[in-house]
Motif scaffolding. Structure first.
Motif, mmCIF file in Angstrom:
data_model
loop_
_atom_site.group_PDB
_atom_site.id
_atom_site.type_symbol
_atom_site.label_atom_id
_atom_site.label_comp_id
_atom_site.label_asym_id
_atom_site.label_seq_id
_atom_site.Cartn_x
_atom_site.Cartn_y
_atom_site.Cartn_z
ATOM 1 N N LEU A 564 38.924 26.524 28.145
ATOM 2 C CA LEU A 564 39.812 26.549 29.301
ATOM 3 C C LEU A 564 40.749 27.743 29.191
ATOM 4 O O LEU A 564 41.373 27.983 28.142
ATOM 5 N N VAL A 565 40.847 28.513 30.259
ATOM 6 C CA VAL A 565 41.733 29.678 30.264
ATOM 7 C C VAL A 565 43.184 29.255 30.038
ATOM 8 O O VAL A 565 43.955 29.935 29.337
ATOM 9 N N ALA A 591 48.671 30.381 34.390
ATOM 10 C CA ALA A 591 47.225 30.399 34.104
ATOM 11 C C ALA A 591 46.482 29.535 35.109
ATOM 12 O O ALA A 591 47.024 28.568 35.653
ATOM 13 N N THR A 592 45.243 29.893 35.344
ATOM 14 C CA THR A 592 44.356 29.129 36.230
ATOM 15 C C THR A 592 43.603 28.094 35.416
ATOM 16 O O THR A 592 43.668 28.074 34.181
ATOM 17 N N ASP A 593 42.875 27.231 36.110
ATOM 18 C CA ASP A 593 42.104 26.173 35.443
ATOM 19 C C ASP A 593 40.636 26.561 35.260
ATOM 20 O O ASP A 593 39.757 25.689 35.171
ATOM 21 N N ASP A 594 40.333 27.843 35.208
ATOM 22 C CA ASP A 594 38.940 28.287 35.033
ATOM 23 C C ASP A 594 38.460 28.012 33.620
ATOM 24 O O ASP A 594 39.255 27.860 32.684
ATOM 25 N N THR A 595 37.135 27.987 33.500
ATOM 26 C CA THR A 595 36.486 27.812 32.196
ATOM 27 C C THR A 595 35.615 29.027 31.921
ATOM 28 O O THR A 595 34.849 29.466 32.788
ATOM 29 N N ILE A 626 52.407 36.871 30.958
ATOM 30 C CA ILE A 626 50.975 36.715 30.687
ATOM 31 C C ILE A 626 50.393 35.855 31.795
ATOM 32 O O ILE A 626 50.870 34.743 32.045
ATOM 33 N N GLU A 627 49.380 36.388 32.505
ATOM 34 C CA GLU A 627 48.837 35.719 33.686
ATOM 35 C C GLU A 627 47.308 35.732 33.626
ATOM 36 O O GLU A 627 46.697 36.520 32.895
ATOM 37 N N SER A 628 46.713 34.854 34.445
ATOM 38 C CA SER A 628 45.247 34.856 34.625
ATOM 39 C C SER A 628 44.941 34.844 36.115
ATOM 40 O O SER A 628 45.607 34.157 36.896
ATOM 41 N N LEU A 629 43.946 35.605 36.486
ATOM 42 C CA LEU A 629 43.489 35.684 37.877
ATOM 43 C C LEU A 629 42.012 35.311 37.927
ATOM 44 O O LEU A 629 41.214 35.743 37.082
ATOM 45 N N SER A 630 41.653 34.511 38.931
ATOM 46 C CA SER A 630 40.262 34.059 39.071
ATOM 47 C C SER A 630 39.540 34.914 40.101
ATOM 48 O O SER A 630 39.992 35.050 41.244
ATOM 49 N N HIS A 631 38.415 35.498 39.702
ATOM 50 C CA HIS A 631 37.553 36.260 40.602
ATOM 51 C C HIS A 631 36.229 35.517 40.785
ATOM 52 O O HIS A 631 36.019 34.434 40.223
ATOM 53 N N TRP A 703 44.794 44.552 30.668
ATOM 54 C CA TRP A 703 43.962 43.526 31.307
ATOM 55 C C TRP A 703 42.657 43.315 30.535
ATOM 56 O O TRP A 703 42.130 44.220 29.887
ATOM 57 N N ILE A 704 42.188 42.084 30.652
ATOM 58 C CA ILE A 704 40.903 41.698 30.042
ATOM 59 C C ILE A 704 40.098 40.974 31.117
ATOM 60 O O ILE A 704 40.611 40.050 31.768
ATOM 61 N N LYS A 705 38.836 41.388 31.299
ATOM 62 C CA LYS A 705 37.943 40.699 32.239
ATOM 63 C C LYS A 705 36.814 40.060 31.446
ATOM 64 O O LYS A 705 36.061 40.747 30.746
#
Length: 725
Positions: A564-565, A591-595, A626-631, A703-705
């Protein structure tokens, strides 16, 4: 006519023959019918004759029977004696009467007459037998009168029957003659009609063929004279096909002639015709540009004399004497232009036996010769470079045997070229893994480290495979020194891990215990603190060197699993929060709830490294996020600070080993220069990418993708989708 035009000649001829056969068949059928009628008439005539003859015999026997009976009756003394005489005619009478009845079986009226005659004859015979039985002395006059009354009707009836058939017999020859005349007339008419139809069909058939062939011949002559062709009748038969092929061929030939003329007049090469004496017959206009001579000045001149070609006439004559049919050959000769300059030329010559002349195309190959010499020189230079280059180059066939090798390869293997040729490559190259050298297509461009069998000396080479048809090209680089350096590096790393890390950790523990026993105002306390900071820096350097070494061996990243991110971001946040507060910095997270799939420990390590760098280079009182973005197919993690930023020229190189920004830029201690390099390697092992967006004086965003699915998972999902479709 439309259907007839679609037939070929054989089918048209068959139609003509079929028409003639139909006429013949009609004539034969009519003749057979007439002959059959004639035959029936003759049979009927013969039948009539038989009826007449049979009735005559019956008349004869009846007369004899009645006459003998009356003779016996008028001669009483002989009456009893004549009883046997007149009765002998009765069987003949009955036989002829039965025969006559059969002959007229189909004639009802004749049958009625015969039945009447038979009844009258039976009444006469019955009465006569009565008289002969009861009156032996002979009949009386009244009995004679009755007998005359009984036999008198027999002869008129018989005569009437005979006369009827005699009239038929008289008309039969006339009817037969008339039918014979009809047959003769029809035979003459049929012969004439057949002759006319045969002649007309033959004339029409021949005229259509010969006329159309004549049209084709006339068009051939007009084509030879370069005149317009006459229109020809369209047909699908053989002649029509020949006409169509001729028209198509004429069109193609005219097009070819136009192309030939265009080539002759506009070609940059010189085209010419030469007789067997070597004199020009015709020359294309390009001679003006190529040779400096006008075409009209060359016609009638000797090619050898005016152009100073070397032995040109003799070489042409040699070719002519050897050839008894059309042929092509090539001659090369230097040529002298009108301005005296020599040029190299190549002549493509066609010898026509029918025309008795040569058609030649001469090309200026001076530039080609120069380029050929240049290519030969360059090829020699390339060969020399290959021989002298430090890389060993070896060609290997599909069986794994050596074909050729350059000088460097011979030195690596410590053998001569002759010893290498034909030897198995496995005798000289042994992969470090222990298996045989893989020469498959799939192994191309993948370097393989091998041990080189070079006598008693142990050497190492890195082999790359290039495919060339059925053979393989091996590029062998001598990496013996590199291997020795790697072995030294491994020893140094082992030394760091085993002999330095543990003692330094013990020294730090002892120093920390000692520092805890002193007060902060004591000078010893500050000295011990500096010792601990230096020991921590050394331990961190050792740890990063060990991690970097593990990355090179592919052992740093562990098993991939769903992560989980939000857990990754939270773990990194918790790890650096206290440190950020000590440096009077504010740190925030979202943070998002992406996996994603990855090694959670190493990904947290990457985030901690980025956050630690942000803390190190951020001024007090600023904020770090510190953030997360969902693409669509990936998750982007960002660490944003408000420091001085990364110079533009370093935004690519900063992720290389031992590269750092200026030391004066770091507010809280210098680093080793390996942290970002380790981060890049870990991210790339996760099939992701890492980078920085920064502007000097405005902070940085690292950034990290990371992909939401690994490439192999995407491939399996695509395969399942294809199966469902």
């Amino acid at each position: 006519m439309v259907m007839l035009a679609r037939l070929n000649i054989a089918q048209k001829g068959l139609c003509v023959v079929a028409g003639l056969l139909a006429i013949e068949l009609f004539i034969v059928v009519v003749l057979m019918l007439q002959l059959n009628a004639l035959s029936q008439s003759i049979v009927k005539e013969r039948h009539t004759v038989k009826i007449i003859n049979t009735s005559s015999f019956y008349f004869f026997y009846t007369q004899r029977y009645i006459g003998d009976f009356f003779i016996a009756a008028f001669t009483p003394k002989n009456f009893l004696e004549t009883d046997q005489s007149y009765n002998t005619f009765l069987p003949f009478m009955h036989r002829e009467l039965d025969h006559l009845r059969k002959l007229v079986a189909e004639d009802r009226s004749a049958l009625d007459q015969i039945s009447e005659i038979e009844k009258q004859e039976a009444r006469f015979r019955d009465y006569a037998e009565v008289l002969m039985t009861y009156n032996k002395k002979g009949p009386r006059p009244d009995e004679y009168a009755k007998l005359f009354d009984l036999y008198r009707p027999i002869f008129p009836s018989l005569y009437q029957l005979q006369r009827r058939y005699q009239e038929l017999e008289k008309s039969a020859p006339e009817q037969t003659a008339r039918m014979l005349d009809q047959i003769s007339g029809f035979l003459i008419l049929g012969f004439a009609a057949n002759f006319i139809a045969t002649g007309a069909g033959a004339l029409i058939f021949i005229n259509r063929i010969s006329g159309r062939i004549s049209s084709i011949a006339a068009n051939m002559e007009r084509f030879a004279n370069q005149e317009a062709l006459l229109p020809m009748e369209k047909s699908s038969d053989e002649i029509g096909q020949i006409a169509d092929v001729f028209e198509e061929m004429a069109g193609e030939l005219r097009s070819a002639l136009r192309v030939e003329k265009a080539l002759f007049f506009f070609s940059t090469d010189v085209m010419c015709s030469i007789d067997t004496r070597g004199n020009f017959i015709d020359v294309s206009p390009s001679a003006q540009e190529q040779w400096g001579h006008k075409p009209e000045d060359l016609i009638g001149q000797s090619a050898q004399v005016i152009l100073e070609l070397e032995n040109f006439d003799a070489r042409l004559l040699d070719q002519t004497m050897l050839l008894n049919q059309d042929a092509d050959f090539v001659l090369e000769s230097p040529l002298k232009r009108s301005d005296g300059r020599k040029i190299a030329t190549v002549w493509a010559v066609h010898w026509s036996r029918n025309d008795g002349s040569f058609f030649a195309c001469a090309r200026d190959c001076t530039e080609d010769k120069r380029l050929e010499e240049l290519v030969i020189a360059q090829e020699s230079e390339v060969r020399e470079a290959i021989e002298n280059m430090p890389l060993g180059i070896v060609t290997v066939d599909k069986e794994g045997n050596i074909g050729r090798a350059n000088e460097a390869a011979c030195k690596l293997f410590a053998v001569s070229q002759s010893e290498l040729t034909g030897s198995p490559i496995e005798n000289y190259l042994l992969p470090l893994g222990g298996s045989a050298l893989n020469l498959d297509h799939d192994s191309a461009n993948i370097p393989t480290r091998c041990r080189i069998e070079s006598g008693s000396q142990c050497r190492y080479g890195e082999v790359r495979l290039e495919r060339s048809g059925n053979d393989s090209l091996l590029l062998i680089e001598d990496v013996t020194e590199r291997v020795e350096l790697e072995q030294m590096k491994e020893g140094f790393v082992a030394l760091l891990g085993e002999n330095l890390h543990a003692p330094l950790a013990d020294v730090r523990r002892i120093t920390a215990n000692q520092m805890s026993r002193t007060s902060e105002s004591d000078k010893t306390h500050s000295r011990l603190k500096r010792i601990i900071l230096n020991i921590d820096r050394l331990l961190k350097l050792i740890d990063e060197l060990l991690d970097f070494e593990k990355l090179g061996e592919g052992r740093l990243v562990g098993e991939m699993a769903p992560v989980l991110v939000r857990d990754l971001v939270g773990s990194a946040f918790d790890a650096v929060r206290d440190h950020a507060e000590q440096q009077k910095l504010t740190i925030k997270m979202s943070a998002t709830d992406d996996t994603i799939y990855g090694d959670s420990h190493r990904l947290v390590q990457v985030l901690i490294n980025l956050l630690t760098n942000a803390i190190k280079y951020s001024p007090a009182g600023t904020e770090i996020r510190i953030e997360s973005l969902s693409h669509a197919d990936c998750v982007e993690l960002q660490v944003i600070d408000q420091g001085r930023g990364v110079p533009v020229h370093m935004q690519e190189t900063i992720f290389e080993p031992f590269v750092q920004t200026a030391a004066s830029d770091a507010r809280r201690g210098a680093g080793t220069g390996l942290g970002l390099a380790i981060c890049k390697q870990i991210v790339e092992h996760h099939h992701g990418s890492i980078g920085v967006r920064s502007k000097e004086g405005c902070g940085s965003t690292f950034w990290i993708k990371l992909p939401k699915e690994l490439p192999e998972d995407k491939q399996r999902a695509r395969g399942r989708a294809e199966v469902r479709r």
